[in-house]
Design a protein around this motif. Sequence first.
Motif, PDB file in Angstrom:
ATOM      1  N   TRP A 158     -45.503 -34.943  89.432  1.00 24.38           N
ATOM      2  CA  TRP A 158     -44.127 -35.447  89.459  1.00 24.38           C
ATOM      3  C   TRP A 158     -43.254 -34.697  88.452  1.00 24.38           C
ATOM      4  O   TRP A 158     -42.204 -34.177  88.798  1.00 24.38           O
ATOM      5  N   THR A 159     -43.711 -34.624  87.209  1.00 27.65           N
ATOM      6  CA  THR A 159     -42.860 -34.041  86.178  1.00 27.65           C
ATOM      7  C   THR A 159     -42.696 -32.524  86.345  1.00 27.65           C
ATOM      8  O   THR A 159     -41.666 -31.972  86.014  1.00 27.65           O
ATOM      9  N   THR A 188     -41.639 -44.929  87.503  1.00 29.40           N
ATOM     10  CA  THR A 188     -42.854 -44.347  86.913  1.00 29.40           C
ATOM     11  C   THR A 188     -43.362 -45.197  85.760  1.00 29.40           C
ATOM     12  O   THR A 188     -43.628 -44.704  84.674  1.00 29.40           O
ATOM     13  N   SER A 206     -43.756 -39.242  95.975  1.00 28.16           N
ATOM     14  CA  SER A 206     -42.297 -39.259  95.829  1.00 28.16           C
ATOM     15  C   SER A 206     -41.704 -40.585  96.303  1.00 28.16           C
ATOM     16  O   SER A 206     -40.867 -41.179  95.618  1.00 28.16           O
ATOM     17  N   ARG A 232     -40.020 -33.850  90.731  1.00 30.48           N
ATOM     18  CA  ARG A 232     -38.789 -34.430  90.198  1.00 30.48           C
ATOM     19  C   ARG A 232     -37.583 -33.781  90.864  1.00 30.48           C
ATOM     20  O   ARG A 232     -37.499 -32.555  90.941  1.00 30.48           O
ATOM     21  N   THR A 268     -39.210 -27.287  83.247  1.00 29.45           N
ATOM     22  CA  THR A 268     -40.226 -28.106  82.595  1.00 29.45           C
ATOM     23  C   THR A 268     -40.943 -27.285  81.524  1.00 29.45           C
ATOM     24  O   THR A 268     -40.857 -26.053  81.504  1.00 29.45           O
TER      25      THR A 268
END
Length: 309
Positions: A57-58, A34, A26, A62, A100
């Motif tokens: 991360w995704t 990124t 992070s 995030r 996501t």
Amino acid sequence: MGRIPCCEKDNVKRGQWTPEEDNKLSSYIAQHGTRNWRLIPKNAGLQRCGKSCRLRWTNYLRPDLKHGQFSDSEGQTIVKLHSVFGNRWSLIAAQLAGRTDNDVKNHWNTKLKKKLSGMGIDPVTHKPFSHLMAEIATTLAPPQAAHLAEAALGCFKDEVLHLLTRKPINFQGQHSAAALGNSFTDYINCKPEEKDATVENLSKAIQQEPQMMPATATFAMPVCPTMPGFQFSPASFANKGDASPWGQSVCTGSTCTAMDQHSQLHEKLEEVNGAESEATKEIRNLSNIFNSDCVVWDLPADDLINPMV
DNA sequence: AATGAGCACAACCGCCCCGCA
DNA sequence: ATGCGGGGCGGTTGTGCTCAT
């Protein structure tokens, strides 16, 4: 030969991420962004594959992500978008703020799919199971139809049982519907221990009267006035005592036309050229579908980050 | 209390697409 | 025009938790 792996698998850590690793990733991304996932783990001091970092991360780190449970309206939105897009989770997720593709996919596989099946709706085609069975009889030559219908009855027996014991189906077929109708009536009225036998009878009825659903026979959903002929009543599908939006949203019959228009959507897509992203183009086309007189859409606008109507 | 089943979610894998040299 | 690499995507597997027996 083969592709060069994205990282040396022997030297990378796998499995659950620790809070320390999360912090490293992070803070690195906060500082550097990124840009190159292959370099990120190396520069951030992580023993991880770049791909693993991107996923972490995704899907989790995030800051704009929602981590709570999916609301009922989000579920409805997913179902409706799935009826148009199919398993294109990223496209569906793009319409839900803070969710996501992985979230949407997991929610679909663990909850929504079962929920639809329990309601007698095939989660792949978004059509009622009974509709699918009759479609088999309609679209295939009699010998194939008989075999496939029998197989389908076996596969969907539980769903059919659930469906038929919940609510009688208002079949008003014009062509030898008596055979099928009687079988369904038998099914509904018979004792639980006789259900299996009635399923077999229904299968036999299809086998014995292959002409009962001529190739020209079509199904009419209430929102499809252009499709005359065999009348299926989705309203009778929904539990009348169930005021939940599920019954309404899934059983409006909208998906019937949505699937037809799905192919149109792709045809249109092929015609479109330019700088627009595929998602933007699809959404643009989709908005036309939503405006169509033939389809009733009641997507909860609050859940959409790109309201389409 | 132990254990197994079921479930939800996280993570991985392999394929594909697209941009770039 | 072509090959390569990065990133995205969907399917699948792994893991930990909860609940029933």
